[in-house]
Design a protein around this motif. Sequence first.
Motif, PDB file in Angstrom:
ATOM      1  N   MET A   1      -2.789  -7.699  -4.193  1.00  0.00           N
ATOM      2  CA  MET A   1      -1.823  -6.616  -4.299  1.00  0.00           C
ATOM      3  C   MET A   1      -1.041  -6.856  -5.571  1.00  0.00           C
ATOM      4  O   MET A   1      -0.401  -7.896  -5.728  1.00  0.00           O
ATOM      5  N   ASP A   2      -1.132  -5.916  -6.498  1.00  0.00           N
ATOM      6  CA  ASP A   2      -0.472  -6.090  -7.789  1.00  0.00           C
ATOM      7  C   ASP A   2       0.223  -4.798  -8.181  1.00  0.00           C
ATOM      8  O   ASP A   2      -0.429  -3.800  -8.463  1.00  0.00           O
ATOM      9  N   ASN A   3       1.544  -4.808  -8.156  1.00  0.00           N
ATOM     10  CA  ASN A   3       2.342  -3.659  -8.565  1.00  0.00           C
ATOM     11  C   ASN A   3       1.952  -2.399  -7.806  1.00  0.00           C
ATOM     12  O   ASN A   3       1.890  -1.311  -8.350  1.00  0.00           O
ATOM     13  N   GLY A   4       1.656  -2.562  -6.508  1.00  0.00           N
ATOM     14  CA  GLY A   4       1.370  -1.418  -5.657  1.00  0.00           C
ATOM     15  C   GLY A   4      -0.047  -0.910  -5.696  1.00  0.00           C
ATOM     16  O   GLY A   4      -0.356   0.100  -5.066  1.00  0.00           O
ATOM     17  N   LYS A   5      -0.920  -1.558  -6.420  1.00  0.00           N
ATOM     18  CA  LYS A   5      -2.310  -1.110  -6.514  1.00  0.00           C
ATOM     19  C   LYS A   5      -3.233  -2.200  -5.975  1.00  0.00           C
ATOM     20  O   LYS A   5      -2.917  -3.378  -6.027  1.00  0.00           O
ATOM     21  N   GLY A   6      -4.372  -1.809  -5.487  1.00  0.00           N
ATOM     22  CA  GLY A   6      -5.228  -2.819  -4.898  1.00  0.00           C
ATOM     23  C   GLY A   6      -6.712  -2.553  -4.961  1.00  0.00           C
ATOM     24  O   GLY A   6      -7.166  -1.413  -5.040  1.00  0.00           O
ATOM     25  N   LYS A   7      -7.463  -3.635  -4.954  1.00  0.00           N
ATOM     26  CA  LYS A   7      -8.911  -3.623  -4.841  1.00  0.00           C
ATOM     27  C   LYS A   7      -9.351  -4.922  -4.204  1.00  0.00           C
ATOM     28  O   LYS A   7      -8.521  -5.739  -3.791  1.00  0.00           O
ATOM     29  N   GLU A   8     -10.666  -5.111  -4.144  1.00  0.00           N
ATOM     30  CA  GLU A   8     -11.196  -6.356  -3.616  1.00  0.00           C
ATOM     31  C   GLU A   8     -12.391  -6.781  -4.449  1.00  0.00           C
ATOM     32  O   GLU A   8     -12.987  -5.965  -5.155  1.00  0.00           O
ATOM     33  N   ASP A   9     -12.732  -8.049  -4.385  1.00  0.00           N
ATOM     34  CA  ASP A   9     -13.864  -8.560  -5.146  1.00  0.00           C
ATOM     35  C   ASP A   9     -14.445  -9.759  -4.406  1.00  0.00           C
ATOM     36  O   ASP A   9     -13.799 -10.318  -3.498  1.00  0.00           O
ATOM     37  N   SER A  10     -15.646 -10.159  -4.773  1.00  0.00           N
ATOM     38  CA  SER A  10     -16.258 -11.335  -4.163  1.00  0.00           C
ATOM     39  C   SER A  10     -17.314 -11.897  -5.112  1.00  0.00           C
ATOM     40  O   SER A  10     -17.888 -11.161  -5.927  1.00  0.00           O
TER      41      SER A  10
END
Length: 378
Positions: free
Chosen positions: A43-52
């Motif tokens: 979670m960074d400055n209200g924005k999000g994603k995921e990775d692996s």
Amino acid sequence: MKKIIALACILAPVSLLAQTNNFTINGKIGKLNSPARVYVDFMDNGKGKEDSVDVVNGSFQFKGNSAGYTYARMALSHDGGGKQKAVYTGDVIYFYFGKEQITITSKDSLANASFTGSKVYNEYQAYNKAIGGTIMDLNKNANAAFSSLTPEQQKDTAFVNVIDRNYRLAMKTRNEKQLIYAKKHPNGWFGMVALSEAAGSKVDVPKIEPIFNAMSKALRTSDIGKEMEQRITAAKTIHTGATAPTFVQNDVNGQPVKLADMKGKALLVEFWASWCGPCRAENPNLREQYKQYKDKGFEIIAISLDDNKDKWLDAIEHDKLPWVHVSDLKGWNNEVGRLYGIRAVPANFLLDADKKIIATNLRGEELNKKLAEVLGDN
């Protein structure tokens, strides 16, 4: 008897991985190889994603962009069992980092890993020390205390109640320390983090608002600060007897739905998500109440805090939910969720025909009784 401490569907971190990289996380966990895989959410400055990424000879790497204070959840699947297993039953850690070159090392697991190269992580550790540990730490301690009991003691409510009482006292003490920390650090990022966590789902406005107002403008206008302000506003304005805030959000077909256009003698504004177990467990009851009262003027508009459309749609289809569904697919940053100050799901607001709030957070038999009262049970 199951362990007494369980995680609820509460606000959890998700990720930001941008194309312009200003951070690198290098990991080295023993000599692990495929099928081992690391999953990360930010979670960074209200924005999000995921990775692996796969683990090769113990090594893995993530690169991305951070606004300065990024909250992460990292889970390691040692046996290739997938993300869900790794997150909820496996090797998982939570931490903050910034625009940094970070190294995570351990002989065997993320849980035992050490961090180097992160000033933000060090600040986070100091913050946790000051408030008495993370919620995960308190959960772990309570579960360990329960596990230390004999089988007979685990069945004895007297022993279990002692552990539960100690856990609640630890949480209360932690909350008090967070408020003290927030007052002492009006210019520090973790001062706002402390205030946000201490405020919880039900914001005590007279206690929280003065501390918030004393914080620096930079913190108050950051995304976490704006979210805190929205929760304070929601606590002031969204309550039984008040008019529900109006909103517009797209349905499953991308068409805008306005709360103002929803008709009915009773309207349930339901916040949920496909990944929320308690939400899904309540759906059969909602379905039954909808069937019983729809022709008498009962309607439901469900706002999903999902960020994956396929999972959202699959849940609607699987649970056979015939009412109106909307989402902006921003997860915990759903605009309606933030407007209503939602920090945990399931959550709901029962409105009358004039969009006045007549009850909040009704589930199971409580909802059934209220609908019978409002719409009649004949």
